[in-house]
Every structure is written in C-alpha cells, then in structure tokens.
Design a protein around this motif. Sequence first.
Motif, PDB file in Angstrom:
ATOM      1  N   SER A  37    -172.649-104.011  54.292  1.00 51.65           N
ATOM      2  CA  SER A  37    -172.305-102.668  54.766  1.00 51.65           C
ATOM      3  C   SER A  37    -171.218-102.708  55.833  1.00 51.65           C
ATOM      4  N   GLN A 129    -174.816-100.375  44.610  1.00 55.25           N
ATOM      5  CA  GLN A 129    -173.872-100.849  45.611  1.00 55.25           C
ATOM      6  C   GLN A 129    -172.644-101.489  44.969  1.00 55.25           C
ATOM      7  N   PHE A 195    -176.175 -97.488  49.893  1.00 57.83           N
ATOM      8  CA  PHE A 195    -175.854 -97.841  51.271  1.00 57.83           C
ATOM      9  C   PHE A 195    -176.370 -96.768  52.223  1.00 57.83           C
ATOM     10  N   GLY A 199    -172.997 -97.725  56.719  1.00 62.57           N
ATOM     11  CA  GLY A 199    -172.169 -98.645  55.948  1.00 62.57           C
ATOM     12  C   GLY A 199    -171.146 -97.923  55.104  1.00 62.57           C
TER      13      GLY A 199
END
Length: 480
Positions: A37, A129, A195, A199
């Motif tokens: 992050s 992510q 996240f 981040g």
Amino acid sequence: MKKIISVLLVSLFIFSCTDINTKLNTDPNSAYTTVPSTVLSYAQKGLSDYVNTPNVNENNFRLTMQYWQETTYADESNYDFVSRNISNNVWRDEYVVVLNNFNQAKKLIMAYSPTANESVTWPVTMKNQLAIIDMQMVYVYQTLVDTYGDVPYSKSVDLTNNQLPVYDSGAAIYTNLITRLQTDIANLDASGTSFSSGGDYFYSGDIPSWQKFGNSLLLKLGITIADSNATLAQTTVNAAISGGVFMSPADNCQFPYLSTSPNYNPIYANVIASGRHDYVAGKTIIDEMNTASDPRLPIYFDPIAGTSNFVGGTIGNPSAYASFSVVGALTRTPNFPGTVLSYTEVAFYLAEAAARWNTDAAAAAYNTAVQASFTEWGAGDATTYLTANPYNSANWKQSIGNEAWLAMYNQPIVSWTFYRRLDYPQLVAPSTAMANADGKVPVRLTYPVNEATTNPTNWKAASTAIGGDLLTTKLFWDKF
C-alpha cells in the motif's frame, strides 16, 4: 588501543559470514519492511504529479496546447524540449517513478503470506489488488505510447535482466492493453476487499469505483484508435459502455493533495510556492473564450491586475507577467485535486463515439459533454452557450475537437491527444518555433537523449519503425 582493536577483531569473527554480510549490507537508516500500500500510494502520487504539473522540466503540454505562455524564458513555448532534457525527465517519471513502483507493489502482493485469519479472504483480496494496480499500469503505458509512439513494453519492468529493453510497436501495445485491461476488469470482485484509504488515494479500495475507472479507461483506449482500427475500436468502446463508465463528477479519478508542503498541488507549487512568475494566459485560448463570452473564462484565468480585461500573451513570445491574465485562483489553490481521469473527459469520448457510430445520439451527447465541463468548473448552466455553439453534424470533429480543447484546460496531455486525433482546434505554431518542429505544433515527443546514447540499437530500430524520431512524426493512430 591495540587491545581494543584485538577485542573487536575477535568479536567480529564470532559471527558467521552470513551475519557479517547481512550487517555490512544493511543501512541502519532505512526501513526494510515495505508494504504494497505504501508503494502504491507513492506511485499514485508520482502519476498525478506528472499529469498535473506545469513544470517546464517535465510536462509542457499547457504550453503546447496554447493554454499558457511563458513570461521571461519562452524556450518551451517554442518547442525547445532538448535544453532541459524534457523527454529524459518524462521517461524517468513514467518508467522509474510510476511503473517501477506499481510493479514492485505487485511483487510484494504476490509474495505476501496471509495469516490464518486472512487465508479465506486473501485470494479475492489479492486478485482485486493486482487488478487495481495493473489497470493503473495500463493507463501509464497508454500515456507513453501516446507521447512517443513505439516504446519499451514487454521487457520494460524487468530491469534486472533487460537493462536495454526493445521497443514494442505502439499498435501492438494498444491491442495488448485492451485485452489486459478487460482481464483486470473481469478479475475485480466487489464481494471482496482490496486496499485501505491509506494505500489507495484514488478510490480508497472501492471496487465499484475501480470497475468504472477500468471501463472508462477501456473507452479511452478504444476511441483513441478509432481511425486506425475501427473494428477493434468500436467493439472496445461498446464493451466499455456496457460495463459502465463514469456518469458524474463523483466518479472522477483524482489525487487528494494537501494544503502543506511537500504534498500540495503541483500547479500551486510552480505558480505560487515557487515565488516565480513564469506563466501567463495564452492568447489563443483567451481570444477564443472572449469571443464566445465563455462563462469559464473568469474561472480559468484572472483578469489583468486592476482591470476586468482578459488578455493573453502571444504564443512563443516572452510576455510580461503584469500585462496579461494569469492562472485562475481555483487551480492555484494548494489542495486543488490532481485529475487523472475525469467524467468530463469520458463524456467527450462518449460524444465522439456517438458521432462516429450512433449519429442520432451525437448532438445530445455533445451537449452533455459541454455541460459536464461547465459543471466541473462551477460555470452554471450551459444552455445559452450551447445555443451559440451548437453541435455541427457536418463537421463533428470541429465541434467536438474545439469544445474538448476548451474543456480539457486542466488536462493538457488529454487535450493534446484530442487535438492530434481530431485535428481541431487548428492551432498555429509560433513563427519563432524551433526549426526541429518544421513550423508545426508537435505531435509527439522525441525519444530521450539517454536512450539514444545508452540503448542505441533499440532506439534506432524504433525510430526507423515509426518514420523518424521527430516532433512531427505522427503516431500510428494519427495518420488518417
């Protein structure tokens, strides 16, 4: 003293060679535990800084698009991008600061070992992510192709094994980016997490927002190649619209700058915090907005001090700061958000898509796009303006091109692409422009000098493939 040295030597040999090497290669002032992050947020700020800065060492497109004019030193207004090594700096920003850090964040995610409590949810979180990071990498690669043409792509982030990467065809990169982005969008799972707000500064990890971003970026990719590959362009645009693109300013992808150094908006950093008076309004846009009585004019710029007059400096000529209009108060506030992709931009892509493939809806889409710009800038209702500046189906490129240029005032890189693709507005290069521009507004940046000297074989092959490493060499999607 000799006894002390002897004791130290004995003490050193108590440790294993591995321990010695570890200590010798460890910087006590650095942190070696990095989380993805943190790397992500650094890359996002780097991306936003580049696309939003007016710094003459990096992003000169406010000058190229004749929104601004320099005061004392007019080199960049005249397309001298060599003296300050502009291309080297752009290349570094995009490949090193942004892409490399996005890639490092991906590596950290793939190397992460979830705790027992995370083991059930981690696979979905990881997938989300990785997709979010990769979509941003797609954005950067498109920007690089749109800036230079053929660029390093397939071997561009493996610097350990490919320090002198080959350049891939711009057209081939686009085709791959479209497929890659569609995969990323499909991999997003709104039932999972991604996240945190600490981040991901763009959307705080919100999956539906990233889905809209992905489809809006897909729309951008598709519309950009509309003249070079109409079939792929149309299918890509249709897929993006079907998936759901930005529908309001609330969807904007923006970086939230702060009011304090070093995290304030780069416009503020360059026009206020620097203490310098390097820029005034450009004559081209001021004359256009004055003629049209454009309500956005007093928002984009301030009048000449002590007057109500808006006057722009002649493009290419040094222009005294006190004699011309200057950057408006809104954009020069320290925490003005940095725009990466906006609803207004998307609305103009939709208008262009309608003009190309759904003509009955084109006028309404054009009106929506212009109103989106008025709304973005707090300029009120656009009805009166649209009555005076209606959509012209007989020359839709002029209608959309001119209005996109005005609307993309604070997104100059995007504006440059609209200009090259639609050939409007019909900007005229200053008579004082550098000879390497051949009397024309540049349609690409030349490759970095560093590439010509350190990666000469691949640089030469790419230069030959695109038709010459010149400011006037048209990109593959701009040759029609």
